[in-house]
Scaffold this motif. Structure first.
Motif, PDB file in Angstrom:
ATOM      1  N   UNK A 119       0.819  -1.209   0.000  1.00 14.93           N
ATOM      2  CA  UNK A 119       0.000   0.000   0.000  1.00 14.93           C
ATOM      3  C   UNK A 119       0.850   1.255   0.000  1.00 14.93           C
ATOM      4  N   UNK A 120       1.949   1.254   0.776  1.00 17.41           N
ATOM      5  CA  UNK A 120       2.787   2.441   0.875  1.00 17.41           C
ATOM      6  C   UNK A 120       3.397   2.817  -0.468  1.00 17.41           C
ATOM      7  N   UNK A 121       3.873   1.834  -1.206  1.00 15.83           N
ATOM      8  CA  UNK A 121       4.484   2.117  -2.512  1.00 15.83           C
ATOM      9  C   UNK A 121       3.467   2.779  -3.437  1.00 15.83           C
ATOM     10  N   UNK A 122       2.253   2.233  -3.487  1.00 17.04           N
ATOM     11  CA  UNK A 122       1.232   2.796  -4.361  1.00 17.04           C
ATOM     12  C   UNK A 122       0.717   4.140  -3.847  1.00 17.04           C
ATOM     13  N   UNK A 123       0.677   4.309  -2.529  1.00 18.70           N
ATOM     14  CA  UNK A 123       0.256   5.591  -1.962  1.00 18.70           C
ATOM     15  C   UNK A 123       1.256   6.679  -2.313  1.00 18.70           C
ATOM     16  N   UNK A 124       2.553   6.381  -2.180  1.00 18.63           N
ATOM     17  CA  UNK A 124       3.583   7.365  -2.510  1.00 18.63           C
ATOM     18  C   UNK A 124       3.536   7.701  -3.988  1.00 18.63           C
ATOM     19  N   UNK A 125       3.389   6.668  -4.833  1.00 22.45           N
ATOM     20  CA  UNK A 125       3.324   6.914  -6.281  1.00 22.45           C
ATOM     21  C   UNK A 125       2.122   7.779  -6.650  1.00 22.45           C
ATOM     22  N   UNK A 126       0.935   7.407  -6.153  1.00 18.47           N
ATOM     23  CA  UNK A 126      -0.264   8.166  -6.497  1.00 18.47           C
ATOM     24  C   UNK A 126      -0.228   9.570  -5.898  1.00 18.47           C
ATOM     25  N   UNK A 127       0.368   9.704  -4.712  1.00 16.50           N
ATOM     26  CA  UNK A 127       0.489  11.025  -4.099  1.00 16.50           C
ATOM     27  C   UNK A 127       1.361  11.954  -4.924  1.00 16.50           C
ATOM     28  N   UNK A 128       2.470  11.438  -5.445  1.00 17.05           N
ATOM     29  CA  UNK A 128       3.334  12.247  -6.296  1.00 17.05           C
ATOM     30  C   UNK A 128       2.629  12.597  -7.607  1.00 17.05           C
ATOM     31  N   UNK A 129       1.824  11.670  -8.135  1.00 17.87           N
ATOM     32  CA  UNK A 129       1.064  11.960  -9.347  1.00 17.87           C
ATOM     33  C   UNK A 129       0.066  13.089  -9.113  1.00 17.87           C
ATOM     34  N   UNK A 130      -0.622  13.035  -7.987  1.00 18.15           N
ATOM     35  CA  UNK A 130      -1.586  14.087  -7.657  1.00 18.15           C
ATOM     36  C   UNK A 130      -0.878  15.428  -7.513  1.00 18.15           C
ATOM     37  N   UNK A 131       0.281  15.406  -6.881  1.00 21.11           N
ATOM     38  CA  UNK A 131       1.024  16.644  -6.645  1.00 21.11           C
ATOM     39  C   UNK A 131       1.520  17.257  -7.957  1.00 21.11           C
ATOM     40  N   UNK A 132       1.837  16.410  -8.945  1.00 14.50           N
ATOM     41  CA  UNK A 132       2.457  16.902 -10.183  1.00 14.50           C
ATOM     42  C   UNK A 132       1.453  17.124 -11.314  1.00 14.50           C
ATOM     43  N   UNK A 133       0.253  16.524 -11.217  1.00 19.26           N
ATOM     44  CA  UNK A 133      -0.661  16.577 -12.353  1.00 19.26           C
ATOM     45  C   UNK A 133      -1.212  17.985 -12.581  1.00 19.26           C
ATOM     46  N   UNK A 134      -1.350  18.339 -13.862  1.00 18.98           N
ATOM     47  CA  UNK A 134      -1.930  19.619 -14.254  1.00 18.98           C
ATOM     48  C   UNK A 134      -3.330  19.425 -14.827  1.00 18.98           C
ATOM     49  N   UNK A 135      -3.465  18.412 -15.664  1.00 14.69           N
ATOM     50  CA  UNK A 135      -4.777  18.088 -16.196  1.00 14.69           C
ATOM     51  C   UNK A 135      -5.029  16.598 -15.995  1.00 14.69           C
ATOM     52  N   UNK A 136      -5.926  16.225 -15.072  1.00 13.46           N
ATOM     53  CA  UNK A 136      -6.174  14.803 -14.792  1.00 13.46           C
ATOM     54  C   UNK A 136      -6.667  14.075 -16.036  1.00 13.46           C
ATOM     55  N   UNK A 137      -6.329  12.786 -16.189  1.00  8.61           N
ATOM     56  CA  UNK A 137      -6.808  12.011 -17.337  1.00  8.61           C
ATOM     57  C   UNK A 137      -8.312  11.795 -17.306  1.00  8.61           C
ATOM     58  N   UNK A 138      -8.906  11.771 -16.115  1.00  7.60           N
ATOM     59  CA  UNK A 138     -10.357  11.642 -15.967  1.00  7.60           C
ATOM     60  C   UNK A 138     -10.738  12.063 -14.550  1.00  7.60           C
ATOM     61  N   UNK A 139     -12.049  12.122 -14.315  1.00  7.20           N
ATOM     62  CA  UNK A 139     -12.549  12.578 -13.020  1.00  7.20           C
ATOM     63  C   UNK A 139     -13.511  11.538 -12.445  1.00  7.20           C
ATOM     64  N   UNK A 140     -13.588  11.545 -11.113  1.00  6.47           N
ATOM     65  CA  UNK A 140     -14.505  10.636 -10.415  1.00  6.47           C
ATOM     66  C   UNK A 140     -15.412  11.452  -9.514  1.00  6.47           C
ATOM     67  N   UNK A 141     -16.677  11.048  -9.468  1.00 10.55           N
ATOM     68  CA  UNK A 141     -17.617  11.682  -8.548  1.00 10.55           C
ATOM     69  C   UNK A 141     -18.467  10.601  -7.895  1.00 10.55           C
ATOM     70  N   UNK A 142     -18.789  10.735  -6.615  1.00 10.46           N
ATOM     71  CA  UNK A 142     -19.616   9.725  -5.932  1.00 10.46           C
ATOM     72  C   UNK A 142     -21.056   9.774  -6.421  1.00 10.46           C
ATOM     73  N   UNK A 143     -21.737   8.648  -6.316  1.00  6.67           N
ATOM     74  CA  UNK A 143     -23.121   8.563  -6.789  1.00  6.67           C
ATOM     75  C   UNK A 143     -24.040   9.498  -6.001  1.00  6.67           C
ATOM     76  N   UNK A 144     -23.749   9.670  -4.707  1.00  4.44           N
ATOM     77  CA  UNK A 144     -24.629  10.489  -3.877  1.00  4.44           C
ATOM     78  C   UNK A 144     -24.339  11.989  -4.015  1.00  4.44           C
ATOM     79  N   UNK A 145     -23.268  12.345  -4.725  1.00  4.94           N
ATOM     80  CA  UNK A 145     -22.947  13.764  -4.923  1.00  4.94           C
ATOM     81  C   UNK A 145     -22.251  13.946  -6.269  1.00  4.94           C
ATOM     82  N   UNK A 146     -23.013  13.901  -7.372  1.00  9.66           N
ATOM     83  CA  UNK A 146     -22.405  14.005  -8.712  1.00  9.66           C
ATOM     84  C   UNK A 146     -21.696  15.335  -8.952  1.00  9.66           C
ATOM     85  N   UNK A 147     -22.037  16.352  -8.184  1.00 10.86           N
ATOM     86  CA  UNK A 147     -21.425  17.669  -8.396  1.00 10.86           C
ATOM     87  C   UNK A 147     -19.985  17.718  -7.898  1.00 10.86           C
TER      88      UNK A 147
END
Length: 326
Positions: free
Chosen positions: A95-123
Motif C-alpha cells: 500500500x505504501x508504494x502505491x500511496x507514494x506513487x499516487x500522491x506524487x502523481x496528484x502533486x504533479x498533475x496539471x490536467x487529470x486524465x479523468x474525473x470521479x464523482x460519488x453517486x450520492x454527490x455528482x457535483x
C-alpha cells in the motif's frame, strides 16, 4: 568573418543569448549530481574515520560497554515475529508504494486524465489519481487499525515502544556503532536494538497518525462549511506537514531496506516474511524461504504499479461512482 548560418535565419539578440545559455548549461545537472555524490561520499568517509577514532577513546569504550545498543525488555515479551505481523509487513509496503506513487502523481498533475464523482454527490468531482490515492489511504488506515489492535493484544507493542529510559543512550550507542561500520550485534527475532525501536516507534506512533490527520484534512470527507473547525485547523498546515511526512516514509523505507540486506539478508528476510528465526544472535537461517516470499511480494507490487494506470483505474472507479473525462 563569415558565418555558416544564413543571415535570415541566424539568431540574434535575446534568441542568441538564450541559445548560448542552453549550450552553457547543457550537462550541468549531471555534473552537479556527480559532484554532489562525490561530496556526500567524502563527508561520509570523514564521518566514519572520525567516529572510529572517537570510539577508540577510553570514555567512549566505557560508554559502549555500559550501553551496548539494546535495552532490556520487560518480562513476558513475546519472542519472534508471528505470521500476522509478516503478512501486515507485506500488505503495508504494498500500500505504501502505491500511496507514494499516487500522491506524487496528484502533486504533479496539471490536467487529470479523468474525473470521479460519488453517486450520492455528482457535483463533487476529483481527479482519478486523487480517487486512487484516497482509496489506498482508506485501505492503509484499516490495515493500520488492525495492526495496532493486534500489536497490543499480542504484547508485540513492547518490542517497538520504549519502555525504559535506557533506550535513548543505547540508541546513541547503536548509532555510533553503525557510523563506525562496526555494527552492533543484533537479533530482531528477540530484541531490536534501541535505534530500531525509536525508528519503529516514530514510524508507527508519530508519522503514521500525522499522515492520517493531515490526509483527512485535505480530503473530501472534511466538512468544508465548518468555519470554526477550519480556522482552528487550516488546510495550509495539513499541506505543510503531509508532504514532509511522505518524505520521511521514503527515507525510512530506503534506510530500512539497505540495513536489512547489509546486516544479514537471509536471516532478516526469514524473520520479516517467513516468520522464522532463532534466539541465537549468530544464527543465520540457511533456507531461502524469506527471500522467495520477498521475490513474490515484489512481483505483486510491480504488477500493482503497472496496473495503476488511468484505463484500469477508471474501470475500478466506476464500481464506486461516476467517471467522466471532464
Amino acid at each position: 568573418m563569415e558565418t555558416d548560418i544564413p543571415a535570415a535565419t541566424a539568431p540574434s539578440g535575446p534568441k542568441l543569448e538564450r541559445r548560448r545559455i542552453r549550450e552553457f548549461t547543457k550537462g550541468k545537472p549531471v555534473v552537479a549530481v556527480l559532484l554532489g555524490g562525490a561530496g556526500l561520499l567524502l563527508a561520509a568517509s570523514m564521518a566514519v574515520v572520525f567516529t572510529r577514532w572517537l570510539i577508540s577513546l577510553a570514555f567512549m569504550q566505557d560508554f559502549l560497554n555500559t550501553y551496548p545498543g539494546e535495552a532490556h525488555l520487560p518480562e513476558g515479551v513475546p519472542v519472534g515475529i508471528p505470521a500476522w505481523l509478516a503478512w501486515q509487513h507485506f500488505f503495508n509496503i504494498f500500500l505504501m508504494v502505491l500511496i507514494i506513487r499516487s500522491g506524487l502523481q496528484v502533486r504533479a498533475e496539471k490536467r487529470p486524465p479523468s474525473y470521479w464523482s460519488p453517486r450520492w454527490n455528482p457535483a463533487r468531482k476529483i481527479s482519478i489519481n486523487l480517487w486512487f490515492h484516497q482509496t489506498l489511504d482508506v485501505l492503509w488506515i484499516v490495515n493500520g487499525a488492525v495492526f495496532a489492535v493486534l500489536l497490543f493484544v499480542t504484547g508485540q507493542w513492547m518490542r517497538v515502544l520504549p519502555t525504559t529510559w535506557e533506550v535513548f543512550p543505547n540508541a546513541l550507542s547503536a548509532a555510533v556503532q553503525y557510523l563506525s561500520l562496526n555494527w552492533p550485534t543484533e537479533n530482531g527475532w528477540v530484541n531490536y536494538n534501541s535505534l530500531q525501536v525509536l525508528a519503529y516507534f516514530t514510524t508507527i506512533f508519530v508519522a503514521a497518525p500525522l499522515a492520517v490527520i493531515t490526509g483527512v484534512r485535505m480530503s473530501g470527507v472534511w466538512p468544508k462549511n465548518a468555519k470554526a473547525l477550519n480556522k482552528a485547523y487550516p488546510v495550509e498546515w495539513a499541506r505543510a506537514v503531509h508532504f514532509p511526512v511522505m518524505l520521511y516514509f521514503v527515507t525510512f523505507i530506503i534506510v530500512h531496506v539497505a540495513l536489512v540486506f547489509a546486516t544479514g539478508a537471509l536471516r532478516n528476510l526469514n524473520h520479516m516474511y517467513a516468520a522464522q528465526g532463532s534466539t541465537d544472535p549468530s544464527a543465520y537461517a540457511a533456507n531461502w524461504t524469506g527471500f522467495w516470499i520477498l521475490f513474490a511480494s515484489m512481483a505483486i507490487i510491480m504488477a500493482g504499479w503497472a496496473a495503476a494506470r488511468p484505463l484500469i483505474l477508471s474501470g475500478l472507479a466506476r464500481a464506486f461512482g461516476k467517471v467522466s473525462s471532464r
